[in-house]
Design a protein around this motif. Structure first.
Motif, mmCIF file in Angstrom:
data_model
loop_
_atom_site.group_PDB
_atom_site.id
_atom_site.type_symbol
_atom_site.label_atom_id
_atom_site.label_comp_id
_atom_site.label_asym_id
_atom_site.label_seq_id
_atom_site.Cartn_x
_atom_site.Cartn_y
_atom_site.Cartn_z
ATOM 1 N N LYS A 1 0.835 -1.211 0.000
ATOM 2 C CA LYS A 1 0.000 0.000 0.000
ATOM 3 C C LYS A 1 0.862 1.251 0.000
ATOM 4 O O LYS A 1 0.577 2.219 -0.712
ATOM 5 C CB LYS A 1 -0.930 -0.003 1.212
ATOM 6 C CG LYS A 1 -2.020 -1.048 1.175
ATOM 7 C CD LYS A 1 -2.827 -1.026 2.465
ATOM 8 C CE LYS A 1 -3.866 -2.130 2.495
ATOM 9 N NZ LYS A 1 -4.624 -2.143 3.770
ATOM 10 N N GLN A 2 1.918 1.243 0.806
ATOM 11 C CA GLN A 2 2.777 2.423 0.860
ATOM 12 C C GLN A 2 3.510 2.623 -0.461
ATOM 13 O O GLN A 2 3.726 3.756 -0.890
ATOM 14 C CB GLN A 2 3.775 2.301 2.010
ATOM 15 C CG GLN A 2 4.539 3.586 2.324
ATOM 16 C CD GLN A 2 3.667 4.730 2.770
ATOM 17 O OE1 GLN A 2 2.753 5.157 2.065
ATOM 18 N NE2 GLN A 2 3.929 5.251 3.954
ATOM 19 N N ARG A 3 3.852 1.529 -1.133
ATOM 20 C CA ARG A 3 4.492 1.665 -2.448
ATOM 21 C C ARG A 3 3.519 2.217 -3.486
ATOM 22 O O ARG A 3 3.911 2.961 -4.384
ATOM 23 C CB ARG A 3 5.068 0.319 -2.897
ATOM 24 C CG ARG A 3 6.405 0.008 -2.228
ATOM 25 C CD ARG A 3 7.046 -1.226 -2.806
ATOM 26 N NE ARG A 3 6.507 -2.444 -2.220
ATOM 27 C CZ ARG A 3 6.639 -3.657 -2.745
ATOM 28 N NH1 ARG A 3 7.264 -3.814 -3.906
ATOM 29 N NH2 ARG A 3 6.151 -4.710 -2.133
ATOM 30 N N VAL A 4 2.236 1.877 -3.361
ATOM 31 C CA VAL A 4 1.232 2.498 -4.227
ATOM 32 C C VAL A 4 1.180 3.998 -3.958
ATOM 33 O O VAL A 4 1.102 4.808 -4.891
ATOM 34 C CB VAL A 4 -0.154 1.868 -4.013
ATOM 35 C CG1 VAL A 4 -1.216 2.636 -4.807
ATOM 36 C CG2 VAL A 4 -0.155 0.404 -4.441
ATOM 37 N N ALA A 5 1.248 4.385 -2.686
ATOM 38 C CA ALA A 5 1.240 5.803 -2.335
ATOM 39 C C ALA A 5 2.465 6.513 -2.899
ATOM 40 O O ALA A 5 2.380 7.659 -3.368
ATOM 41 C CB ALA A 5 1.179 5.964 -0.816
ATOM 42 N N VAL A 6 3.608 5.840 -2.872
ATOM 43 C CA VAL A 6 4.818 6.416 -3.475
ATOM 44 C C VAL A 6 4.627 6.579 -4.978
ATOM 45 O O VAL A 6 4.967 7.615 -5.559
ATOM 46 C CB VAL A 6 6.044 5.528 -3.173
ATOM 47 C CG1 VAL A 6 7.253 5.984 -3.983
ATOM 48 C CG2 VAL A 6 6.362 5.554 -1.686
ATOM 49 N N ALA A 7 4.063 5.555 -5.614
ATOM 50 C CA ALA A 7 3.809 5.631 -7.052
ATOM 51 C C ALA A 7 2.872 6.785 -7.385
ATOM 52 O O ALA A 7 3.068 7.501 -8.370
ATOM 53 C CB ALA A 7 3.230 4.309 -7.554
ATOM 54 N N ARG A 8 1.845 6.967 -6.562
ATOM 55 C CA ARG A 8 0.902 8.076 -6.775
ATOM 56 C C ARG A 8 1.620 9.420 -6.699
ATOM 57 O O ARG A 8 1.330 10.339 -7.470
ATOM 58 C CB ARG A 8 -0.215 7.996 -5.736
ATOM 59 C CG ARG A 8 -1.282 9.083 -5.868
ATOM 60 C CD ARG A 8 -2.366 8.901 -4.826
ATOM 61 N NE ARG A 8 -1.808 8.894 -3.470
ATOM 62 C CZ ARG A 8 -2.462 8.482 -2.394
ATOM 63 N NH1 ARG A 8 -3.703 8.040 -2.496
ATOM 64 N NH2 ARG A 8 -1.883 8.503 -1.205
ATOM 65 N N ALA A 9 2.561 9.547 -5.772
ATOM 66 C CA ALA A 9 3.302 10.800 -5.631
ATOM 67 C C ALA A 9 4.247 11.046 -6.799
ATOM 68 O O ALA A 9 4.509 12.189 -7.171
ATOM 69 C CB ALA A 9 4.091 10.795 -4.324
ATOM 70 N N LEU A 10 4.748 9.961 -7.394
ATOM 71 C CA LEU A 10 5.769 10.090 -8.437
ATOM 72 C C LEU A 10 5.208 10.118 -9.855
ATOM 73 O O LEU A 10 5.915 10.508 -10.785
ATOM 74 C CB LEU A 10 6.766 8.924 -8.324
ATOM 75 C CG LEU A 10 7.620 8.860 -7.055
ATOM 76 C CD1 LEU A 10 8.462 7.601 -7.069
ATOM 77 C CD2 LEU A 10 8.500 10.092 -6.929
ATOM 78 N N VAL A 11 3.952 9.726 -10.033
ATOM 79 C CA VAL A 11 3.433 9.526 -11.380
ATOM 80 C C VAL A 11 3.433 10.808 -12.210
ATOM 81 O O VAL A 11 3.585 10.765 -13.440
ATOM 82 C CB VAL A 11 2.023 8.899 -11.336
ATOM 83 C CG1 VAL A 11 0.994 9.896 -10.796
ATOM 84 C CG2 VAL A 11 1.605 8.372 -12.705
ATOM 85 N N GLY A 12 3.298 11.947 -11.559
ATOM 86 C CA GLY A 12 3.302 13.207 -12.295
ATOM 87 C C GLY A 12 4.682 13.768 -12.531
ATOM 88 O O GLY A 12 4.817 14.919 -12.993
ATOM 89 N N ASN A 13 5.733 12.959 -12.238
ATOM 90 C CA ASN A 13 7.127 13.386 -12.400
ATOM 91 C C ASN A 13 7.382 14.704 -11.678
ATOM 92 O O ASN A 13 7.809 15.695 -12.277
ATOM 93 C CB ASN A 13 7.482 13.507 -13.878
ATOM 94 C CG ASN A 13 8.986 13.549 -14.107
ATOM 95 O OD1 ASN A 13 9.768 13.125 -13.250
ATOM 96 N ND2 ASN A 13 9.400 14.062 -15.250
ATOM 97 N N PRO A 14 7.149 14.751 -10.349
ATOM 98 C CA PRO A 14 7.290 16.009 -9.612
ATOM 99 C C PRO A 14 8.740 16.456 -9.504
ATOM 100 O O PRO A 14 9.661 15.631 -9.514
ATOM 101 C CB PRO A 14 6.733 15.658 -8.232
ATOM 102 C CG PRO A 14 7.012 14.202 -8.089
ATOM 103 C CD PRO A 14 6.802 13.629 -9.469
ATOM 104 N N ALA A 15 8.929 17.753 -9.368
ATOM 105 C CA ALA A 15 10.270 18.293 -9.148
ATOM 106 C C ALA A 15 10.717 18.078 -7.711
ATOM 107 O O ALA A 15 11.915 17.953 -7.433
ATOM 108 C CB ALA A 15 10.288 19.784 -9.482
ATOM 109 N N LEU A 16 9.737 18.029 -6.801
ATOM 110 C CA LEU A 16 10.037 17.909 -5.364
ATOM 111 C C LEU A 16 9.043 16.944 -4.734
ATOM 112 O O LEU A 16 7.838 17.071 -4.934
ATOM 113 C CB LEU A 16 9.933 19.280 -4.693
ATOM 114 C CG LEU A 16 10.050 19.335 -3.165
ATOM 115 C CD1 LEU A 16 11.448 18.930 -2.711
ATOM 116 C CD2 LEU A 16 9.723 20.745 -2.654
ATOM 117 N N VAL A 17 9.560 15.987 -3.966
ATOM 118 C CA VAL A 17 8.731 15.077 -3.189
ATOM 119 C C VAL A 17 8.899 15.422 -1.713
ATOM 120 O O VAL A 17 10.021 15.491 -1.204
ATOM 121 C CB VAL A 17 9.107 13.600 -3.427
ATOM 122 C CG1 VAL A 17 8.389 12.689 -2.438
ATOM 123 C CG2 VAL A 17 8.773 13.183 -4.849
#
Length: 230
Positions: free
Chosen positions: A151-167
């Motif tokens: 589940k936490q890896r899905v949350a990480v994927a959700r944060a990264l999917v838009g190719n953010p400049a800053l996490v």
């Protein structure tokens, strides 16, 4: 010259009004270079989450300066802050997945801040990033059928999917076992190296400190120690 993703200069912050007004941050200064992985540590109540929310345009800057992706946040109008938030990724201690949506559908929600993305493109992007976090075989699983680490890896994927400049990550490994926590942090570091994504991770988790490029220690609203490890 090193490109700086976000910086703060003499950042101070207060909560409350009148006699109940209390200062939470005192002249905090920091700079996060592009692609770096920084850990922010400190006891509960030290101001870590406040720093995170100020850098992430989730609170208004009251005093001092925050420059995010070349833009000053102090005094910036709300539409400007909204546009900048769309360039960021957020990860929290609780995965905050929608239980009625599959892993892929939860990740696609991370693209909803980018209007006009075709459904097929969104689905492909979700599948790609779920593959990067090792969940290619769980794309169509509901959260109830995933482990805590998945589940936490899905949350990480959700944060990264838009190719953010800053996490910006707030205690993302607190509920994870040692190996899963290390995997999440290693993933964030790999993405930083591959995409130039900058990461600031708030944690009490001593198990992941050896992964950091820099460790900042916050106590009573002040940065009391800076340790470079890169």
């Amino acid at each position: 010259m090193t490109e700086i993703t976000v910086s703060a200069e003499r950042l101070s912050h207060w909560f409350g009004q009148g006699e109940t007004r209390k200062q939470a941050l005192f002249d905090v200064s920091l700079a996060l270079p592009r692609g770096s992985f920084t850990v922010l540590m400190g006891p509960s109540g030290s101001g870590k989450t406040t720093v995170l929310t100020l850098l992430g345009c989730l609170r208004a800057v009251q005093a001092g300066s925050v420059r995010l992706l070349g833009h000053e946040l102090h005094g910036a109008p709300e539409p400007h802050l909204v546009a900048l938030r769309r360039r960021l990724g957020f990860i929290f201690q609780m995965h905050n997945l929608h239980e009625s949506l599959t892993a892929a559908q939860n990740v696609i929600m991370g693209l909803q801040v980018h209007p006009g993305v075709p459904d097929a493109t969104a689905r492909a992007a979700a599948a790609q990033v779920l593959g990067l976090v090792g969940l290619s075989d769980r794309i169509d699983y509901l959260p109830a059928n995933l482990s805590g680490g998945q589940k936490q890896r899905v949350a990480v994927a959700r944060a990264l999917v838009g190719n953010p400049a800053l996490v910006l990550a707030d205690e993302p490994t607190a509920a994870l076992d040692k190996d899963t926590a290390a995997g999440v942090v290693d993933l964030l570091k790999r993405m930083g190296a591959a995409r130039g994504t900058t990461t600031l991770l708030v944690t009490h988790d001593n198990r992941i400190l050896d992964r950091a490029d820099r460790i900042l220690t916050l106590e009573d609203g002040r940065i009391v120690k800076v340790e470079d490890r890169a």
